[in-house]
Motif scaffolding. Structure first.
Motif, PDB file in Angstrom:
ATOM      1  N   ALA A  99       0.829  -1.215   0.000  1.00  0.00           N
ATOM      2  CA  ALA A  99       0.000   0.000   0.000  1.00  0.00           C
ATOM      3  C   ALA A  99       0.858   1.257   0.000  1.00  0.00           C
ATOM      4  N   LEU A 100       2.065   1.176   0.591  1.00  0.00           N
ATOM      5  CA  LEU A 100       2.972   2.325   0.575  1.00  0.00           C
ATOM      6  C   LEU A 100       3.379   2.678  -0.850  1.00  0.00           C
ATOM      7  N   LEU A 101       3.657   1.650  -1.658  1.00  0.00           N
ATOM      8  CA  LEU A 101       4.034   1.896  -3.048  1.00  0.00           C
ATOM      9  C   LEU A 101       2.850   2.429  -3.841  1.00  0.00           C
ATOM     10  N   ASP A 102       1.673   1.850  -3.644  1.00  0.00           N
ATOM     11  CA  ASP A 102       0.485   2.325  -4.359  1.00  0.00           C
ATOM     12  C   ASP A 102       0.229   3.800  -4.056  1.00  0.00           C
ATOM     13  N   ALA A 103       0.355   4.166  -2.789  1.00  0.00           N
ATOM     14  CA  ALA A 103       0.104   5.564  -2.400  1.00  0.00           C
ATOM     15  C   ALA A 103       1.163   6.492  -2.987  1.00  0.00           C
ATOM     16  N   ALA A 104       2.417   6.048  -2.989  1.00  0.00           N
ATOM     17  CA  ALA A 104       3.494   6.883  -3.530  1.00  0.00           C
ATOM     18  C   ALA A 104       3.317   7.092  -5.033  1.00  0.00           C
ATOM     19  N   LEU A 105       2.965   6.041  -5.748  1.00  0.00           N
ATOM     20  CA  LEU A 105       2.750   6.163  -7.191  1.00  0.00           C
ATOM     21  C   LEU A 105       1.571   7.075  -7.495  1.00  0.00           C
ATOM     22  N   ALA A 106       0.557   7.032  -6.649  1.00  0.00           N
ATOM     23  CA  ALA A 106      -0.652   7.825  -6.887  1.00  0.00           C
ATOM     24  C   ALA A 106      -0.404   9.323  -6.765  1.00  0.00           C
ATOM     25  N   THR A 107       0.622   9.723  -6.040  1.00  0.00           N
ATOM     26  CA  THR A 107       0.894  11.159  -5.889  1.00  0.00           C
ATOM     27  C   THR A 107       1.383  11.786  -7.184  1.00  0.00           C
ATOM     28  N   GLY A 108       2.013  10.983  -8.053  1.00  0.00           N
ATOM     29  CA  GLY A 108       2.541  11.509  -9.304  1.00  0.00           C
ATOM     30  C   GLY A 108       3.782  12.350  -9.153  1.00  0.00           C
ATOM     31  N   LYS A 109       4.404  12.321  -7.949  1.00  0.00           N
ATOM     32  CA  LYS A 109       5.582  13.152  -7.690  1.00  0.00           C
ATOM     33  C   LYS A 109       6.892  12.384  -7.776  1.00  0.00           C
ATOM     34  N   GLY A 110       6.828  11.148  -8.223  1.00  0.00           N
ATOM     35  CA  GLY A 110       8.041  10.350  -8.348  1.00  0.00           C
ATOM     36  C   GLY A 110       8.276   9.483  -7.123  1.00  0.00           C
ATOM     37  N   VAL A 111       8.945   8.352  -7.350  1.00  0.00           N
ATOM     38  CA  VAL A 111       9.243   7.409  -6.273  1.00  0.00           C
ATOM     39  C   VAL A 111      10.698   6.979  -6.387  1.00  0.00           C
ATOM     40  N   ILE A 112      11.401   7.002  -5.265  1.00  0.00           N
ATOM     41  CA  ILE A 112      12.767   6.479  -5.201  1.00  0.00           C
ATOM     42  C   ILE A 112      12.732   5.204  -4.370  1.00  0.00           C
ATOM     43  N   ILE A 113      13.114   4.090  -4.981  1.00  0.00           N
ATOM     44  CA  ILE A 113      13.203   2.827  -4.268  1.00  0.00           C
ATOM     45  C   ILE A 113      14.646   2.645  -3.809  1.00  0.00           C
ATOM     46  N   ALA A 114      14.837   2.617  -2.509  1.00  0.00           N
ATOM     47  CA  ALA A 114      16.158   2.380  -1.923  1.00  0.00           C
ATOM     48  C   ALA A 114      16.245   0.891  -1.582  1.00  0.00           C
ATOM     49  N   ALA A 115      17.025   0.154  -2.347  1.00  0.00           N
ATOM     50  CA  ALA A 115      17.099  -1.306  -2.201  1.00  0.00           C
ATOM     51  C   ALA A 115      18.491  -1.703  -1.732  1.00  0.00           C
ATOM     52  N   PRO A 116      18.668  -1.985  -0.436  1.00  0.00           N
ATOM     53  CA  PRO A 116      19.990  -2.364   0.061  1.00  0.00           C
ATOM     54  C   PRO A 116      20.455  -3.712  -0.480  1.00  0.00           C
ATOM     55  N   HIS A 117      21.724  -4.039  -0.236  1.00  0.00           N
ATOM     56  CA  HIS A 117      22.280  -5.347  -0.601  1.00  0.00           C
ATOM     57  C   HIS A 117      21.765  -6.381   0.406  1.00  0.00           C
ATOM     58  N   LEU A 118      20.511  -6.718   0.292  1.00  0.00           N
ATOM     59  CA  LEU A 118      19.833  -7.546   1.278  1.00  0.00           C
ATOM     60  C   LEU A 118      18.871  -8.492   0.581  1.00  0.00           C
ATOM     61  N   GLY A 119      18.933  -9.785   0.920  1.00  0.00           N
ATOM     62  CA  GLY A 119      18.031 -10.742   0.311  1.00  0.00           C
ATOM     63  C   GLY A 119      18.296 -10.902  -1.178  1.00  0.00           C
ATOM     64  N   CYS A 120      17.221 -11.066  -1.930  1.00  0.00           N
ATOM     65  CA  CYS A 120      17.338 -11.307  -3.381  1.00  0.00           C
ATOM     66  C   CYS A 120      16.874 -10.072  -4.148  1.00  0.00           C
ATOM     67  N   TRP A 121      17.797  -9.145  -4.400  1.00  0.00           N
ATOM     68  CA  TRP A 121      17.402  -7.874  -5.023  1.00  0.00           C
ATOM     69  C   TRP A 121      17.045  -8.032  -6.499  1.00  0.00           C
ATOM     70  N   GLU A 122      17.542  -9.074  -7.175  1.00  0.00           N
ATOM     71  CA  GLU A 122      17.159  -9.270  -8.576  1.00  0.00           C
ATOM     72  C   GLU A 122      15.668  -9.615  -8.680  1.00  0.00           C
ATOM     73  N   LEU A 123      15.174 -10.432  -7.771  1.00  0.00           N
ATOM     74  CA  LEU A 123      13.743 -10.743  -7.747  1.00  0.00           C
ATOM     75  C   LEU A 123      12.934  -9.498  -7.390  1.00  0.00           C
ATOM     76  N   LEU A 124      13.461  -8.680  -6.493  1.00  0.00           N
ATOM     77  CA  LEU A 124      12.792  -7.422  -6.157  1.00  0.00           C
ATOM     78  C   LEU A 124      12.645  -6.548  -7.390  1.00  0.00           C
ATOM     79  N   ASN A 125      13.678  -6.482  -8.225  1.00  0.00           N
ATOM     80  CA  ASN A 125      13.595  -5.709  -9.464  1.00  0.00           C
ATOM     81  C   ASN A 125      12.451  -6.187 -10.337  1.00  0.00           C
ATOM     82  N   TYR A 126      12.315  -7.509 -10.482  1.00  0.00           N
ATOM     83  CA  TYR A 126      11.217  -8.052 -11.285  1.00  0.00           C
ATOM     84  C   TYR A 126       9.865  -7.597 -10.733  1.00  0.00           C
ATOM     85  N   TRP A 127       9.716  -7.728  -9.415  1.00  0.00           N
ATOM     86  CA  TRP A 127       8.432  -7.402  -8.795  1.00  0.00           C
ATOM     87  C   TRP A 127       8.102  -5.924  -8.990  1.00  0.00           C
ATOM     88  N   LEU A 128       9.073  -5.070  -8.809  1.00  0.00           N
ATOM     89  CA  LEU A 128       8.840  -3.643  -8.968  1.00  0.00           C
ATOM     90  C   LEU A 128       8.518  -3.283 -10.416  1.00  0.00           C
TER      91      LEU A 128
END
Length: 297
Positions: A101-130
């Motif tokens: 819901a945080l991502l949905d709300a951020a996208l709805a503002t239309g002001k841009g979203v910065i995803i800060a993705a640390p070197h944690l877990g499986c970031w390649e799969l995170l890229n796919y999901w995003l």
């Protein structure tokens, strides 16, 4: 794609037929082997863990180091599944999403979203999901072997993010994308080059921290969200996490902003501590006494 890269692609496709649990078992074995060899990677990891968890005694440190090395091995072996199976099949491994819901709300503002993705877990799969949720550009440094870029384009397919080089032109591209309400992804714990960062505490010790992300947030008004894909036990799949930024990340005072940036990374790490890439020499930089050299001696 070069012939050798295409053969590697076919090998990935073949190995991706193995269950994730089996691949994680292989990776865990690799991590134990690296631990037994006690090389530089293990040394750097042990130093970082003593900094981040100073209250643990020797037995606790040893147990944590073992767990971290096993997870590091899994992070290497799981890429076979994530790349070889293809983006859509890999996304079937996502079992839960927390904070969508945080991502949905951020996208709805239309002001841009910065995803800060640390070197944690499986970031390649995170890229796919995003990238399934929204078009995204990521800041990256080209691989040392140029031909790997062709392989990455092949495995990522339609869910490939736009790759923006980490240079002046690339940074301008990020500003333009955010000004137009787009989404960009940045590794917030990437150690900046000398003269391009700010010292700020990370797990209680000063670390050179990037200023690019706070500046992007301050100048564009974009929403910053932290995100990672947590590896579930016994090859069960992954859990996506999205967290709000710590207060002060867009502060004009870069000291305050970088403290907030590192706090955001730390908030993520504390949810899956052993899955962080602890082998990085995060606490070494010009102007700091390196704990790695001192401990090595």
């Amino acid at each position: 794609m070069r012939a050798d890269m295409y053969l590697l692609y076919l090998l990935l496709r073949l190995l991706a037929l193995l269950p994730l649990r089996v691949l994680h078992g292989i990776g865990g074995g690799l991590g134990r082997l690296l631990l037994w060899r006690r090389g530089r990677m293990v040394h750097n990891t042990a130093v970082n863990l003593r900094i981040a968890q100073p209250s643990l005694d020797d037995a606790g440190q040893a147990a944590l180091l073992h767990e971290v090395m096993v997870e590091s091995g899994k992070s290497a072996s799981e890429i076979v599944k994530v790349w070889g199976a293809g983006a859509e099949r890999a996304l079937e491994l996502v079992r839960e999403v927390r904070g969508a819901a945080l991502l949905d709300a951020a996208l709805a503002t239309g002001k841009g979203v910065i995803i800060a993705a640390p070197h944690l877990g499986c970031w390649e799969l995170l890229n796919y999901w995003l990238c399934r949720r929204t078009p995204m550009a990521i800041l990256y440094r080209p691989p040392r072997i140029a031909a790997i870029e062709g392989l990455l384009r092949k495995v990522r397919g339609a869910l490939a993010p736009e790759q923006v080089r980490a240079d002046g032109a690339g940074v301008r591209t990020l500003y333009k994308r955010l000004a137009a309400g787009g989404t960009v992804g940045i590794l917030p714990d990437q150690k900046p080059r000398a003269g391009e960062g700010q010292f700020a505490p990370f797990f209680g010790r000063q670390a050179l921290t990037m200023v690019l992300l706070p500046r992007l947030a301050a100048r564009t008004g974009a929403t910053v969200l932290f995100a990672f894909a947590e590896r579930l036990p016994r090859g069960a799949g992954y859990r996506i996490h999205l967290l709000p930024a710590a207060p002060g990340l867009a502060d004009a005072d870069l000291g305050i902003a970088c403290c907030a940036l590192n706090q955001g990374v730390q908030n993520c790490v504390e949810l899956a501590f052993a899955q962080y890439q602890w082998q990085y020499k995060r606490y070494s930089a010009d102007g700091l006494i390196s704990p790695y050299d001192r401990e090595q001696g």
